[in-house]
Design a protein around this motif. Sequence first.
Motif, PDB file in Angstrom:
ATOM      1  N   SER A   1       0.761   8.885   1.390  1.00 28.57           N
ATOM      2  CA  SER A   1      -0.502   8.429   1.972  1.00 28.57           C
ATOM      3  C   SER A   1      -0.516   6.910   2.064  1.00 28.57           C
ATOM      4  O   SER A   1       0.196   6.213   1.330  1.00 28.57           O
TER       5      SER A   1
ATOM      6  N   GLU B   1      -2.936   5.032   1.142  1.00 31.89           N
ATOM      7  CA  GLU B   1      -3.461   4.545  -0.135  1.00 31.89           C
ATOM      8  C   GLU B   1      -2.343   4.423  -1.167  1.00 31.89           C
ATOM      9  O   GLU B   1      -2.265   3.431  -1.894  1.00 31.89           O
TER      10      GLU B   1
ATOM     11  N   SER C   1      -1.166   0.974  -2.884  1.00 36.09           N
ATOM     12  CA  SER C   1      -1.195   0.877  -4.345  1.00 36.09           C
ATOM     13  C   SER C   1       0.179   0.513  -4.901  1.00 36.09           C
ATOM     14  O   SER C   1       0.286  -0.275  -5.847  1.00 36.09           O
TER      15      SER C   1
ATOM     16  N   ARG D   1      -4.597  -6.397  -5.976  1.00 40.64           N
ATOM     17  CA  ARG D   1      -5.183  -5.544  -4.925  1.00 40.64           C
ATOM     18  C   ARG D   1      -6.391  -6.218  -4.297  1.00 40.64           C
ATOM     19  O   ARG D   1      -6.577  -6.185  -3.077  1.00 40.64           O
TER      20      ARG D   1
ATOM     21  N   GLU E   1      -6.942  -7.092  -0.374  1.00 41.89           N
ATOM     22  CA  GLU E   1      -8.093  -6.622   0.391  1.00 41.89           C
ATOM     23  C   GLU E   1      -8.884  -7.783   0.979  1.00 41.89           C
ATOM     24  O   GLU E   1      -9.365  -7.693   2.114  1.00 41.89           O
TER      25      GLU E   1
END
Length: 102
Positions: free
Chosen positions: A13, A15, A19, A30, A34
Motif C-alpha cells: 500500500s 501508506e 511509512s 513523517r 507531510e
Amino acid sequence: MDNKKMKARGCTSLEDLISEDFGAPGTAERNEFENSCEAFIIGEQLRAERLKAGMTQEQLAAKIGTKKSYISRIENGHTDIQLSTLFKIFQGLGRKISFTIM
C-alpha cells in the motif's frame, strides 16, 4: 482494495511505502515529509492560479511588493509562508482562499 487483499497479491500500500521511507504517522520525520507535501500542494495551486490569471512570477511579485525569487520558492515548495503573505498573494491574483480544519 484493502490492505489484506493487497498483501495477498504481493502489493504494498502507499501508506506502507510512505511509512517505510518516512516513518510512522506522528514521528518527526513523517511530520516533516507531510509538511513538505502540503507546501508542494500550495505551490502547485499558486502556480495554477497565477497561470490562469495570465501573470508571470515577476508580474505577481511586483503586484504584491515582493521578489520573483520568493514567488518561485513558494511555487516550488522551498519556503515556509506566513498566512498573511499567502492571503496577499492570492488576493493579488483576484482570488480568495479558505482553510478546512480536519
